[in-house]
Design a protein around this motif. Structure first.
Motif, PDB file in Angstrom:
ATOM      1  N   HIS A  30     -25.761  -4.196  26.552  1.00 41.48           N
ATOM      2  CA  HIS A  30     -26.809  -3.552  26.586  1.00 41.48           C
ATOM      3  C   HIS A  30     -26.850  -1.995  27.021  1.00 41.48           C
ATOM      4  CE1 HIS A  30     -28.967  -7.500  26.858  1.00 41.48           C
ATOM      5  NE2 HIS A  30     -28.885  -7.279  25.735  1.00 41.48           N
ATOM      6  N   GLY A  40     -31.301   2.755  22.097  1.00 42.71           N
ATOM      7  CA  GLY A  40     -31.438   1.853  20.758  1.00 42.71           C
ATOM      8  C   GLY A  40     -31.664   0.275  21.044  1.00 42.71           C
ATOM      9  N   CYS A  41     -31.259  -0.091  22.105  1.00 47.84           N
ATOM     10  CA  CYS A  41     -31.764  -1.772  22.303  1.00 47.84           C
ATOM     11  C   CYS A  41     -33.179  -1.583  22.852  1.00 47.84           C
ATOM     12  CB  CYS A  41     -30.645  -2.077  23.387  1.00 47.84           C
ATOM     13  SG  CYS A  41     -30.657  -3.803  23.850  1.00 47.84           S
ATOM     14  N   GLN A  44     -35.183  -1.603  19.812  1.00 48.84           N
ATOM     15  CA  GLN A  44     -35.398  -2.789  19.061  1.00 48.84           C
ATOM     16  C   GLN A  44     -36.031  -3.827  19.902  1.00 48.84           C
ATOM     17  OE1 GLN A  44     -31.555  -4.916  18.565  1.00 48.84           O
ATOM     18  NE2 GLN A  44     -32.234  -6.920  18.202  1.00 48.84           N
ATOM     19  N   TRP A  45     -36.061  -3.959  21.134  1.00 49.05           N
ATOM     20  CA  TRP A  45     -36.817  -4.783  22.133  1.00 49.05           C
ATOM     21  C   TRP A  45     -38.376  -4.454  21.647  1.00 49.05           C
ATOM     22  CZ3 TRP A  45     -33.945  -4.772  27.228  1.00 49.05           C
ATOM     23  CH2 TRP A  45     -32.911  -5.462  27.097  1.00 49.05           C
ATOM     24  N   ASP A  47     -39.771  -2.804  19.258  1.00 50.54           N
ATOM     25  CA  ASP A  47     -40.131  -3.059  17.839  1.00 50.54           C
ATOM     26  C   ASP A  47     -40.420  -4.746  17.675  1.00 50.54           C
ATOM     27  OD1 ASP A  47     -40.714  -2.284  15.078  1.00 50.54           O
ATOM     28  OD2 ASP A  47     -38.640  -3.148  14.681  1.00 50.54           O
ATOM     29  N   GLU A  48     -39.620  -5.407  18.190  1.00 48.94           N
ATOM     30  CA  GLU A  48     -39.725  -6.828  18.006  1.00 48.94           C
ATOM     31  C   GLU A  48     -41.068  -7.342  18.959  1.00 48.94           C
ATOM     32  OE1 GLU A  48     -36.144  -8.633  19.975  1.00 48.94           O
ATOM     33  OE2 GLU A  48     -34.984  -7.981  18.303  1.00 48.94           O
ATOM     34  N   THR A  64     -42.994  -2.547  10.352  1.00 50.87           N
ATOM     35  CA  THR A  64     -43.374  -1.621  11.258  1.00 50.87           C
ATOM     36  C   THR A  64     -43.451  -0.182  10.331  1.00 50.87           C
ATOM     37  OG1 THR A  64     -41.745  -2.452  12.899  1.00 50.87           O
ATOM     38  CG2 THR A  64     -42.408  -0.120  13.074  1.00 50.87           C
TER      39      THR A  64
END
Length: 165
Positions: A30, A40-41, A44-45, A47-48, A64
């Motif tokens: 990460h 970016g990681c 992603q978290w 957005d999830e 989204t």
């Protein structure tokens, strides 16, 4: 059935009904070249968790539509515990604004804010078409203030779309 009757039958949910907390431990995969959690990681978290919140609120699949604001306040480093907390702040007819706060938590459980993001999630039916979402019951002054902020952000998003953003 007329639209007024349909809206009256629409379910209502509380902010707490879909509030979600997720914890990650930052691992070497990460980390960016500067030794911090790769942005970016974290995106992603974020957005999830926003999708999970939207799915819990709507009872449907979500997509989204926008990341309205993503503010990096501080970094996270290898072996840090990163806590994300998502909650619905505002709902339209088919869309939901979700606020995601991100913290680094130390070994004593103290949390330091490192990020805040607002995302717009849209509920979709089995054909991928936008689908109505439950209304939101506001139970506290903080929830009412967040709703008012959501209304303002929604209006800004509409204005930006008109201007071609």
């Amino acid at each position: 059935m007329d639209q007024t009757m349909e809206m009256q039958k629409q379910p209502v949910k509380k902010v707490q009904d879909s509030k979600t907390e997720q914890v990650y431990v930052v691992r070497s995969r990460h980390i960016n070249p500067q030794g911090r959690l790769f942005g970016g990681c974290l995106m992603q978290w974020i957005d999830e968790i926003a999708a999970i919140v939207g799915r819990r609120h709507s009872g449907k699949l979500v997509t989204t539509a926008a990341i309205d604001n993503l503010h990096f306040k501080a970094g996270a480093y290898q072996d840090d515990m990163v806590v994300l907390i998502g909650r619905v702040t505002y709902v339209g007819h088919t869309s939901m604004e979700v606020r995601v706060d991100t913290y680094v938590e130390d070994y004593q459980g103290m949390r330091k804010s490192i990020n805040r993001a607002y995302l717009v999630m849209v509920a979709v039916d089995e054909n991928g078409s936008p689908s109505a979402v439950p209304k939101l019951m506001l139970e506290s002054e903080a929830e009412r203030e967040e709703w008012a902020g959501g209304q303002k952000r929604n209006e800004l998003r509409r204005q930006r779309r008109k201007e071609g953003y």
